[in-house]
Design an enzyme around this catalytic site. Structure first.
Site, PDB file in Angstrom:
ATOM      1  N   ASN A 662     -43.624 -38.236  34.143  1.00 53.92           N
ATOM      2  CA  ASN A 662     -43.991 -38.101  35.554  1.00 53.92           C
ATOM      3  C   ASN A 662     -43.165 -37.001  36.219  1.00 53.92           C
ATOM      4  O   ASN A 662     -43.698 -36.114  36.898  1.00 53.92           O
ATOM      5  CB  ASN A 662     -43.759 -39.453  36.250  1.00 53.92           C
ATOM      6  CG  ASN A 662     -44.371 -39.518  37.636  1.00 53.92           C
ATOM      7  OD1 ASN A 662     -44.767 -38.508  38.214  1.00 53.92           O
ATOM      8  ND2 ASN A 662     -44.422 -40.710  38.196  1.00 53.92           N
ATOM      9  N   CYS A 690     -40.932 -43.636  39.212  1.00 48.58           N
ATOM     10  CA  CYS A 690     -40.756 -44.900  38.497  1.00 48.58           C
ATOM     11  C   CYS A 690     -42.035 -45.189  37.730  1.00 48.58           C
ATOM     12  O   CYS A 690     -43.061 -45.535  38.323  1.00 48.58           O
ATOM     13  CB  CYS A 690     -40.434 -46.031  39.464  1.00 48.58           C
ATOM     14  SG  CYS A 690     -39.989 -47.558  38.620  1.00 48.58           S
ATOM     15  N   GLY A 691     -42.001 -45.005  36.413  1.00 46.53           N
ATOM     16  CA  GLY A 691     -43.208 -45.153  35.625  1.00 46.53           C
ATOM     17  C   GLY A 691     -44.230 -44.113  36.035  1.00 46.53           C
ATOM     18  O   GLY A 691     -43.929 -42.923  36.110  1.00 46.53           O
ATOM     19  N   ASP A 692     -45.455 -44.552  36.316  1.00 44.83           N
ATOM     20  CA  ASP A 692     -46.479 -43.587  36.729  1.00 44.83           C
ATOM     21  C   ASP A 692     -46.573 -43.442  38.242  1.00 44.83           C
ATOM     22  O   ASP A 692     -47.423 -42.701  38.739  1.00 44.83           O
ATOM     23  CB  ASP A 692     -47.846 -43.982  36.156  1.00 44.83           C
ATOM     24  CG  ASP A 692     -48.302 -45.356  36.630  1.00 44.83           C
ATOM     25  OD1 ASP A 692     -47.514 -46.042  37.315  1.00 44.83           O
ATOM     26  OD2 ASP A 692     -49.438 -45.743  36.318  1.00 44.83           O
ATOM     27  N   ASP A 693     -45.734 -44.150  38.997  1.00 45.11           N
ATOM     28  CA  ASP A 693     -45.685 -43.986  40.452  1.00 45.11           C
ATOM     29  C   ASP A 693     -44.692 -42.899  40.817  1.00 45.11           C
ATOM     30  O   ASP A 693     -43.632 -42.776  40.184  1.00 45.11           O
ATOM     31  CB  ASP A 693     -45.266 -45.290  41.129  1.00 45.11           C
ATOM     32  CG  ASP A 693     -46.400 -46.299  41.171  1.00 45.11           C
ATOM     33  OD1 ASP A 693     -47.559 -45.859  41.154  1.00 45.11           O
ATOM     34  OD2 ASP A 693     -46.128 -47.505  41.226  1.00 45.11           O
TER      35      ASP A 693
END
EC number: 2.7.7.48
Length: 998
Positions: A662, A690-693
């Site tokens: 990301n 954070c992850g895909d956010d």
């Protein structure tokens, strides 16, 4: 001129001759007409009408000379596709509701195939908005405006569950158009219509719908013997005036219809499809009896005239037996017996004889024999009046278009009715078709083999170098340290089982399953590594790398996994303040499935290889090989499939690696926007990830999509709008420039808040209260959500088990928010209540007045099953068959691929789960990629099962797998403000040097 007559000298004129001819012809014509008319009065060889021969001939002549045939070709059963329709969701009357939906579709299709138009009586909005007869009698009728149209010349008059309320059938038949009805016409005097109970009292059916309304109505005898019926014929005002002289003579115009009925629905034998076909119209005298035999439609009389207080109904069975259904008025108990047996029993002289004969005929059920004896004696009882609690509705079910399921199969439960109608759906995780479709949509269809250009590859390498910073000689954690950090109950259970063989090479296999969570499309897949030895092996490196590198000061401004809710809100508010509110939200579409092998090798693997000491490189490459190329099989069903090179959701690398990918995409976008800027300065501009956010600066809004496409990824970008708030990690920051208050994403939460996936053996009150308690900790002031949770707690609270019993369950935290299980909660300030309500209104589309009414409704509720559902204007469900048919966009060019994959994976003779573990290779297996497998010995496909605690479908045992299903815990970063470091560079210029250089 004269004509000489041969037989004499007498002569006549031509005029006299013509007059004679006319007289003779007239007399002949009159004689012929009299003979023909007199012929109409002939005596028939079968019973004829009364009266004299003249009136009988007059009636017959008028009918014969005015008959007009009406030609209509219509056979609706040609459009019958299934006799056992099913619904994807259980709303309390799923079977009867599915039959009604199927009947509506059958009627619509059959009308369209003959080129007709539909004219419906009081339709629902999903049926038709065209010509109709629509009066407001029920609350549901208010969904459409009042209309009283007239049927067109090609119209088919349609009624679905409405004919009971018609005062006389002629109001429908007088148009001389086909009439098509889906109606309730029971073959028994009480019982169940599929899933809805009914009784009959005073010849009125009392029909109560679970999850619906209660109806009381009579029933027309559409299904009685006699295939022809007569009706009046409607005339316009002009026609009526022209016909007035005829009416003065006692003539009337009537129409004849042929009536058909069938019962095509296997699960609803008391439902009938009735259709009438107009045959002829004729004129006839009202004061003369007619000899055309038709039957007159009337209300069915269920009361037995010989047994007051009892109902009796006869019908012919499928095997041509005449059966009688008997039961007391208003009671649910009824029995069905052959009519000849009942007639014989009715003539006996004593109740003992009745019992003896029944036993002799093989009827030994005391319930059956007692009911016959009570009917024989005519025993009446006083009806009791008691409230009935009807079956609760079940969650809406995601039904793949390729599924062969007959009924919804989910273990989730609802503890109230849905808050909004377009609620989330539960996957049928016990169906292998669900697993197959999820694999295709989330793995196969999105597989990404894209290789970036040299320029983009150079940017990715630059990002890895900046992310690693000075770290080049890291040491992995020891096994003891790693075991201590793997603290999930399921992990601890597995570790105790394999502690003595900790040094053995782990097996290389993925066992995947569908995650049992509500959603709006095909369910997510968890690609789990069942061998805990592999988890330990990988975690030694991922935990060490996260602690030393990702949580280092130079990465703490963008790497958010491991932070507490307060740390996240502080960081987000600081970032938005640095950008003066000019930020964008980034959300990848299926990042796990779309990450390419190149990204995993050249970002995540490269970062760890360069950060750890050289002697650990082979082991890092080994487990990355396994993650990228490991073979996979469906855990529950045993079939193998190609898992692709994407991120495996059950791996310890999932969250940290996705966060790195990301951030790399954003760094690439920053390089596109500021090509001449200093790399260190660009790296400092990265937003929270954070992850895909993620959040990013609005200056790269146009370039970040281009950057994502360079890696073969798909990205959705939303610019921050103060009216709808800023969304990050499913939390909506209501005003990040002025307050740290956050709320749950309201629309997403309201769609699933009424569902629990706890083990069905846990009382529904306990599951409901455990679930809402978590929301009351994280969202105590969120409008709608908090009031709903308090309502559930208030109404279910007195029914719950003791606190000790609830706390003793291992699954007690299964549905608690992740942050609550980590001893953290999101900040909410009560003074921001008005702002939170405005955000809820903006993000849900529910107007403020409706929100206030719903909040008041929650406060006043006395029963959790009271109706609270708000109707949604449109459905966001995808890749499913919903209540009204196939959801838009669910059937496209991918359907053939889905069916092919389904056929490939199907097992002969069954679509259920295997009873044994996966076996060796079979013809059902898909080809597997073998060119890039990790080197080393490979175990047989016949893998031994892991500990039973890992695979039981028990909510208490499986809870450990879901307690920490979100962001992994880790070291909370520390450090001062970074406002100066994050100042955006001027366009086309090199950003200024940071004030706190590293």
């Amino acid at each position: 001129m004269t004509i000489k007559i041969i037989l004499g000298e007498h002569q006549i004129t031509r005029t006299e001759l013509l007059g004679g001819i006319v007289i003779v012809s007239g007399c002949g014509a009159v004689a012929y007409c009299i003979s023909k008319f007199w012929g109409y009065g002939a005596i028939a060889p079968y019973p004829q009408s009364g009266g004299n021969r003249v009136t009988r001939a007059l009636q017959r002549a008028v009918i014969d000379k005015t008959k007009t045939p009406i030609k209509t070709h219509f056979y609706p059963l040609d459009s019958l596709r299934t006799v056992t329709p099913r619904r994807a969701s259980d709303n309390g009357h799923a079977v009867s509701g599915a039959v009604r939906d199927a009947a509506r579709r059958l009627i619509n299709e059959s009308i369209e195939t003959v080129g007709g138009s539909k004219f419906e009586l009081n339709p629902n909005p999903n049926s038709t908005m065209g010509p109709r007869n629509h009066f407001h009698f029920a609350v549901g009728d208010l969904a459409q405006n009042f209309r009283d149209d007239q049927p067109a010349a090609d119209a088919f008059i349609v009624g679905v569950d409405v004919d009971y309320y018609i005062t006389e059938p002629d109001v429908l038949l007088e148009h001389m158009r086909p009439l098509v009805l889906h109606t309730f016409n029971p073959k028994k005097v009480s019982g169940f219509d599929a899933d809805s109970p009914f009784t009959i009292n005073n010849n009125l059916v009392e029909y109560k719908v679970s999850g619906g309304a209660a109806w009381v109505h009579p029933v027309w005898d559409w299904c009685e013997a006699g295939e022809f019926i007569a009706s009046r014929v409607r005339s316009s005002w002009f026609e009526w005036l022209l016909q007035l002289p005829l009416r003065c003579l006692g003539l009337e115009r009537v129409g004849y219809h042929k009536i058909h009925h069938c019962r095509p629905w296997t699960d609803c034998p008391d439902r009938a499809l009735v259709y009438t076909i107009p045959q002829h119209t004729v004129w006839r005298f009202t004061w003369i009896d007619t000899e055309i035999h038709t039957r007159k439609l009337k209300r069915i009389t269920y009361q037995d005239n010989t047994k007051p207080g009892w109902n009796r109904l006869e019908h012919v069975s499928d095997n041509n037996q005449l059966l009688v259904s008997i039961g007391r008025e208003g009671e649910h108990m009824q029995i069905t017996i052959e009519k000849d047996k009942l007639e014989m029993l009715s003539g006996l002289g004593a109740t003992q004889s009745v019992n003896a004969r029944l036993i002799g005929m093989g009827h030994k059920d005391p319930l059956y024999t007692s009911m016959i004896v009570q009917y024989y004696t005519g025993k009446k009882v006083v009806l009791s009046v008691a409230p009935t609690v009807y079956r609760p509705t079940m969650p809406r079910v995601h039904w793949p278009v390729t599924s062969d399921a007959d009924v919804p199969e989910v273990s989730a439960r609802q503890y109230t009715k849905p808050i909004i109608s377009d609620c989330m759906m539960m996957p049928m995780i016990k169906r292998w078709e669900t697993m197959s479709e999820s694999i295709e949509r989330r793995v196969t269809f999105v597989a990404n083999n894209k290789k970036p250009s040299d320029a983009v590859a150079k940017i990715a390498a630059e990002f890895v170098s900046l992310m690693n910073g000075p770290f080049i000689d890291l040491e992995p954690l020891t096994i003891e340290e790693t075991v201590e950090r793997l603290n999930k109950p399921s992990q601890q259970l597995q570790l105790r089982a394999v502690f003595e063989i900790m040094g053995v090479e782990p097996r290389q296999v993925i066992e995947s399953f569908n995650k049992n969570e509500p959603g709006m499309k095909s369910s997510r897949i968890i690609s789990a590594f069942p061998d805990i030895l592999f988890i330990v092996k990988v975690s030694r490196y991922t935990l060490a790398y996260s602690d030393a590198v990702l949580h280092a000061e130079h990465n703490q401004h963008w790497y958010y996994p491991g932070r507490t809710p307060v740390g996240i809100t502080d960081g987000v508010c600081e970032f938005v303040s640095d950008c003066d509110g000019q930020v964008i939200e980034t959300d990848f579409s299926n990042l796990d499935g779309r990450v390419s092998g190149w990204m995993q090798r050249n970002i995540a693997q490269k970062a760890m290889v360069q950060a750890f000491r050289a002697e650990y490189r082979d082991e890092i490459i080994s487990f990355m090989d396994t993650i990228i190329n490991c073979p996979a099989k469906a855990k529950r069903f045993g079939f193998r499939y190609e898992p692709g090179m994407g991120v495996k959701s059950g791996s310890p690398t999932t969250t940290p690696h996705n966060t790195q990918y990301n951030a790399c995409v954003e760094y690439t976008a920053l390089k596109f926007e500021y090509p001449d800027a200093n790399p260190e300065d660009l790296f400092s501009l990265l937003g929270p990830k954070c992850g895909d956010d993620g959040l990013a600066r609005a200056t790269i809004q146009k370039t970040i999509n281009r950057a994502a496409k360079c890696y073969g990824l798909e990205l959705k970008v939303e610019k921050y709008n103060p009216e709808v708030g800023l969304c990050f990690l499913s939390r909506v920051f209501v005003d990040p420039l002025n307050t740290p208050t956050t709320i749950q994403d309201p629309l997403r939460t309201l769609r699933k808040l009424h569902i629990t996936t706890r083990d069905p053996t846990i009382p529904i009150a306990d599951a409901a209260c455990d679930r809402v308690e978590g929301y009351l900790c994280t969202d105590a002031h969120t409008p709608l959500i908090s009031e709903y949770c308090r309502m559930v707690q208030r109404l279910y609270g007195p029914k719950t088990s003791t606190r000790d019993v609830r706390e003793a369950r291992r699954s007690r935290n299964k549905e608690k928010p992740y942050w609550l299980t980590c001893d953290g909660s999101w900040p909410q300030h009560p003074q921001d209540a008005l702002l939170m309500k405005q955000i809820v209104v903006s993000r849900t589309g529910i107007d403020e007045d409706t929100v206030d009414k719903l909040i008041g409704r929650f406060a006043a509720m006395k029963d959790v099953w009271e109706p609270i559902t708000l109707e949604s204007e449109e459905s966001k469900a995808a890749q499913t068959i919903d209540e009204e048919g196939v959801a838009p966009g669910s059937v496209d060019e991918s359907l053939l691929k889905l069916n092919d994959a389904k056929q490939t994976r199907s097992n002969s003779g069954t679509s259920g789960p295997h009873t044994k573990g996966g076996g060796s290779g079979t013809g059902n297996e898909l080809p597997r990629s073998t060119k890039q497998r990790a080197k080393g010995p490979r175990q047989s496909a016949g893998l031994p099962k892991q500990g039973k605690a890992n695979s039981k479908p028990n909510g208490n045992v499986a809870a450990g797998q879901a307690q920490h299903g979100g962001i992994p815990r880790g070291k909370t970063p520390s450090g001062g403000k970074t406002n100066a470091r994050r100042a955006p560079p001027k366009a086309g210029a090199q950003p200024g040097a940071p004030t706190n250089p590293k």
